[in-house]
Design an enzyme around this catalytic site. Structure first.
Site, short mmCIF file in Angstrom:
data_model
loop_
_atom_site.label_atom_id
_atom_site.label_comp_id
_atom_site.label_asym_id
_atom_site.label_seq_id
_atom_site.Cartn_x
_atom_site.Cartn_y
_atom_site.Cartn_z
N CYS A 141 0.85 -1.20 0.00
CA CYS A 141 0.00 0.00 0.00
C CYS A 141 0.88 1.25 0.00
CB CYS A 141 -0.89 0.05 1.24
SG CYS A 141 -2.09 -1.27 1.38
N CYS B 94 -6.68 -0.13 -16.96
CA CYS B 94 -5.96 -0.21 -15.69
C CYS B 94 -4.70 0.64 -15.73
CB CYS B 94 -5.62 -1.66 -15.34
SG CYS B 94 -4.63 -2.51 -16.59
#
Length: 434
Positions: free
Chosen positions: A75, A389
């Site tokens: 993350c 994407c």
């Protein structure tokens, strides 16, 4: 230690500022903040840095939920409010469309939101034997490193997988080849969880018994992958149902193998499907191409509308899987699937598909430049929905559609498929009026 005020975020979620004529990218900093930072890489025109101290915090800064944030590379945006994350990604999309493609959407679509935590139903986690850190490590790679983060849980994995990480460490430590199991692929379906262990050497009978016991204890299927992705096989239980996910709004169930490509975020995939079908608006009797169709994620909802769908995909394995899914859902009569390398598409190969009323394009990160260039004057469908994407390749392809093929970029927006990360999933509608 240098101090700066952060001006914006870049496409990787890093704070951007300018100091003495150089652009400085600061990991962990947010727009409007005054921060101290330390540089870890210097180049002639820019520097890469990490935040040392926040002197004045943004109102959008939040406390990261994960104790490993900043070290684990899984993350990069847990310090930013999830709603603000989507706004940042929308800005990244708009900036890419303009700066790369010189195009602007006539309408900005509302961001598609879903769960911010526990959403990652597909993951590939690393395994490493590190005696100095106590033995086996199981997790994502550290930030800017090939090392495996020393982690005992993960907030973006489903809770039952997160809770399993310490037990996986114990399991692998007890096997005969703990240093020859470099990764575990996780695939979670609606009712089943599969763990695929990449084993570089054969397992002993005792190893297989340990894995089978782990499977029974935790209610997961254990698969092995001794070679490439196609070598996977179920170790335990030997006879068991396969993986699947559902698209309830369209009455579709999709079967898939553990190493097949599927979207990681099931809830966002369902919402993205709804948006894409609203934009595409398939009608009975229309001929619609689904390019880069995979195992039929978009194809079958199109077919369910009564339109005839032509799915094209480079992988023969996925083409076969798409056909099987169409048969399972009773949609084989108005669907057909073909294997073709769309990165080498030509006017002739697209013309061979026949007249198309609409097209949906859902390419990998490389985009679909060969496809959009191969659209000939004789075959320009009035409507194209493009699911992307990678904002940069979407913008590049949009430039061809708008500036060379005569389309208008009617609308575009993001879907927050990967919360807490900088990954941008987006969707765009192109229309052409003769």
């Amino acid at each position: 230690m240098p101090v700066a005020i952060i001006e914006s975020l870049d496409h990787e979620g890093r704070g951007v500022t300018h100091v003495d004529g150089k652009t400085v990218f600061v990991d962990g900093a947010l727009p409007g903040e005054e921060v101290e930072y330390s540089v870890y890489r210097r180049k002639p025109s820019y520097e890469l840095a990490q935040i040392s101290r926040v002197l004045q915090a943004s109102a959008q800064r939040v406390t990261p939920r994960c104790e490993y944030f900043g070290k684990c590379g899984g993350c990069s945006m847990q310090h930013l409010d999830p709603v603000a994350q989507a706004a940042v990604k929308q800005r990244v999309l708009e900036d890419a469309l303009w700066h790369v493609g010189k195009v602007k959407a006539e309408t900005i679509l509302a961001a598609i939101h879903g769960p911010s935590w526990g959403y990652r139903y597909r993951a590939r986690i690393g395994v490493r034997l590190v005696p100095k850190k106590g033995g086996i490590l199981v997790g994502f790679h550290e930030r800017r490193s090939s090392y495996i983060a020393d982690m005992l849980n993960c907030e973006i994995l489903p809770p039952h997988i997160s809770n399993m990480l310490p037990k996986l460490r114990e399991l692998i430590a007890g096997l005969s080849i703990p240093d020859r199991l470099p990764q575990i692929e996780i695939a979670v379906g609606d009712d089943i969880t599969v763990l695929v262990f990449r084993n570089l050497l054969p397992l002993t009978a005792t190893d297989e018994k340990r894995l089978a016991d782990f499977s029974d204890a935790h209610g997961v299927q254990v698969w092995l992958q001794p070679k490439g992705p196609d070598s996977i096989y179920r170790l335990h239980p030997v006879e068991a149902p396969g993986l699947s996910y559902t698209l309830p709004e369209f009455g579709v169930t999709m079967d898939f193998r553990p190493t097949d490509f599927t979207q990681v975020n099931v809830e966002i995939n369902r919402l993205l499907m709804r948006r894409s079908m609203q934009l595409l608006d398939p009608q009975p009797g229309e001929r619609i191409a689904d390019l880069f169709c995979g195992l039929g994620n978009f194809s079958l909802p199109i077919a369910r509308s009564g339109a005839h769908v032509l799915g094209v995909e480079g992988s023969e394995t996925l083409v076969r899987r798409a056909g099987e899914n169409a048969a399972r859902n009773g949609l084989q009569a108005n669907s057909e699937f073909h294997a073709a390398n769309l990165f080498e598409a030509t006017e002739d190969s697209l013309a061979a598909l026949g007249k198309l009323d609409k097209v949906l394009i859902d390419p990998p990160r490389e985009g679909a430049i060969a496809v959009v260039k191969a659209l000939s004057a004789a075959q320009l469908p009035p409507r194209i929905v493009y699911v992307s994407c990678n904002p940069a390749t979407l913008a590049r392809d949009a430039a061809v559609l708008v500036h060379e093929k005569g389309y208008r970029l009617k609308s575009a927006g993001i879907a927050n498929m990967f919360p807490q990360t900088s990954h941008v999933e987006s969707i765009a509608l192109f229309e052409r009026e003769d």
